[in-house]
Design a protein around this motif. Sequence first.
Motif, mmCIF file in Angstrom:
data_model
loop_
_atom_site.group_PDB
_atom_site.id
_atom_site.type_symbol
_atom_site.label_atom_id
_atom_site.label_comp_id
_atom_site.label_asym_id
_atom_site.label_seq_id
_atom_site.Cartn_x
_atom_site.Cartn_y
_atom_site.Cartn_z
ATOM 1 N N LEU A 194 49.634 44.021 -5.124
ATOM 2 C CA LEU A 194 50.572 43.494 -4.132
ATOM 3 C C LEU A 194 50.731 42.011 -4.379
ATOM 4 O O LEU A 194 49.944 41.198 -3.895
ATOM 5 N N ASP A 195 51.725 41.666 -5.170
ATOM 6 C CA ASP A 195 52.014 40.259 -5.438
ATOM 7 C C ASP A 195 52.904 39.738 -4.327
ATOM 8 O O ASP A 195 53.922 40.362 -3.998
ATOM 9 N N GLY A 196 52.515 38.612 -3.755
ATOM 10 C CA GLY A 196 53.258 38.086 -2.614
ATOM 11 C C GLY A 196 52.669 38.569 -1.293
ATOM 12 O O GLY A 196 53.399 38.866 -0.353
ATOM 13 N N THR A 197 51.343 38.614 -1.218
ATOM 14 C CA THR A 197 50.699 39.063 0.018
ATOM 15 C C THR A 197 51.081 38.170 1.194
ATOM 16 O O THR A 197 51.252 38.649 2.316
ATOM 17 N N THR A 245 55.844 42.523 -4.365
ATOM 18 C CA THR A 245 56.029 43.468 -5.458
ATOM 19 C C THR A 245 54.709 44.104 -5.876
ATOM 20 O O THR A 245 53.627 43.592 -5.584
ATOM 21 N N VAL A 246 54.831 45.212 -6.592
ATOM 22 C CA VAL A 246 53.721 45.858 -7.278
ATOM 23 C C VAL A 246 53.879 45.570 -8.763
ATOM 24 O O VAL A 246 54.959 45.790 -9.319
ATOM 25 N N ASN A 247 52.836 45.059 -9.410
ATOM 26 C CA ASN A 247 52.938 44.598 -10.805
ATOM 27 C C ASN A 247 51.916 45.286 -11.701
ATOM 28 O O ASN A 247 50.728 45.295 -11.393
ATOM 29 N N ILE A 248 52.382 45.803 -12.840
ATOM 30 C CA ILE A 248 51.500 46.387 -13.848
ATOM 31 C C ILE A 248 51.987 45.919 -15.214
ATOM 32 O O ILE A 248 53.184 46.000 -15.506
ATOM 33 N N SER A 264 59.197 28.965 -6.009
ATOM 34 C CA SER A 264 58.356 29.715 -5.101
ATOM 35 C C SER A 264 58.728 29.447 -3.651
ATOM 36 O O SER A 264 58.991 28.304 -3.265
ATOM 37 N N ARG A 265 58.738 30.509 -2.859
ATOM 38 C CA ARG A 265 59.001 30.341 -1.431
ATOM 39 C C ARG A 265 57.794 29.734 -0.714
ATOM 40 O O ARG A 265 57.940 28.941 0.213
ATOM 41 N N SER A 266 56.578 30.081 -1.175
ATOM 42 C CA SER A 266 55.365 29.678 -0.458
ATOM 43 C C SER A 266 54.528 28.635 -1.171
ATOM 44 O O SER A 266 53.557 28.146 -0.604
ATOM 45 N N HIS A 267 54.877 28.301 -2.426
ATOM 46 C CA HIS A 267 53.984 27.452 -3.214
ATOM 47 C C HIS A 267 54.729 26.317 -3.928
ATOM 48 O O HIS A 267 54.456 26.028 -5.080
ATOM 49 N N ARG A 268 55.659 25.653 -3.240
ATOM 50 C CA ARG A 268 56.345 24.520 -3.841
ATOM 51 C C ARG A 268 55.392 23.353 -3.971
ATOM 52 O O ARG A 268 54.535 23.123 -3.120
ATOM 53 N N SER A 316 56.664 37.899 -8.154
ATOM 54 C CA SER A 316 57.129 37.947 -9.549
ATOM 55 C C SER A 316 58.621 38.177 -9.666
ATOM 56 O O SER A 316 59.152 38.250 -10.788
ATOM 57 N N LEU A 317 59.317 38.284 -8.560
ATOM 58 C CA LEU A 317 60.772 38.457 -8.608
ATOM 59 C C LEU A 317 61.457 37.272 -9.278
ATOM 60 O O LEU A 317 62.585 37.405 -9.766
ATOM 61 N N LYS A 318 60.794 36.127 -9.322
ATOM 62 C CA LYS A 318 61.403 34.964 -9.965
ATOM 63 C C LYS A 318 61.657 35.235 -11.450
ATOM 64 O O LYS A 318 62.707 34.893 -11.984
ATOM 65 N N PHE A 319 60.685 35.843 -12.126
ATOM 66 C CA PHE A 319 60.891 36.226 -13.520
ATOM 67 C C PHE A 319 62.047 37.216 -13.640
ATOM 68 O O PHE A 319 62.863 37.140 -14.563
#
Length: 280
Positions: A100-103, A114-117, A177-181, A203-206
């Motif tokens: 869970l990326d973006g908790t 997102t879910v990332n693999i 980043s929305r949360s980490h500028r 990871s939606l930024k990528f």
Amino acid sequence: MKTSTTIAAAASDDSAILALFEELAIAAGKVVLDVFHTGCAVDHKQDLSPVTAADRDSEVIILAGLRQHLPHIPCVAEEESAAGICPTDIGDTFILIDPLDGTKEFVNRNSDFTVNIALVRNGVPVVGAVFAPISGKLYLGRPGLAELVMLDDGFAVVSRRRIAARKGFEPLTIVASRSHRTPETDDFILGHKNAEIVSVGSSLKFCLIAAAEADLYPRFGPTMEWDTAAGDAVLRAAGGSTQTVDGKPLTYGKRGHAGEKDFANPAFISRGLVVEAVTG
């Protein structure tokens, strides 16, 4: 799992591995979305980052599938790593999982999680799946193919289309980043004349760069390899790149470096097919 997928994936074929990643990301995404709608308690890890049942349940599903069908490939997963569980030897081929990326987005009821693999080979993320359960968008990448898959509310595939990074044009679109500028990020943005800024989480930024919806993603704040590998794999499959600030390709599998946390990323910049027009 589909028998054909399982058999082919066992042979370590990238297309079959990606098909397996797709199935597992969707299965995990269903669980994440259920928790999102029903609600859950929020705990905190030693580094004070939030963790929920969605993180844990998603990881269990992904790891069970990977270890059943790809038992010869070591897995490095965020929540196991937080618990001190990590393969002793990851070799030159391993899998990175962020269940869970973006908790923080998840906890704050935003949709950008997102879910990332990702499969990493010789330090390069070569196969990746990024699933955004709220939008039903699944981004996939492997050598020779990057695509966006759309799912309906029942998680059935509605469409597939190839995606490719675009050649940038002014004004460039920068995702942040929305949360980490950070101040460094703001300075980078100011160095690009009339840039359009899109704030998005996880990871939606990528993936926005891979899908020709943006041109640059600067990241100067801390990230871990499981945060970035899947999106980076999609981006590279789409023709983009991710480099450290000194222009070297971002590599994966960093361990045992004095003074550095295992699997921590340095600052980096992700790009589409862009020639930057920088102004002072």
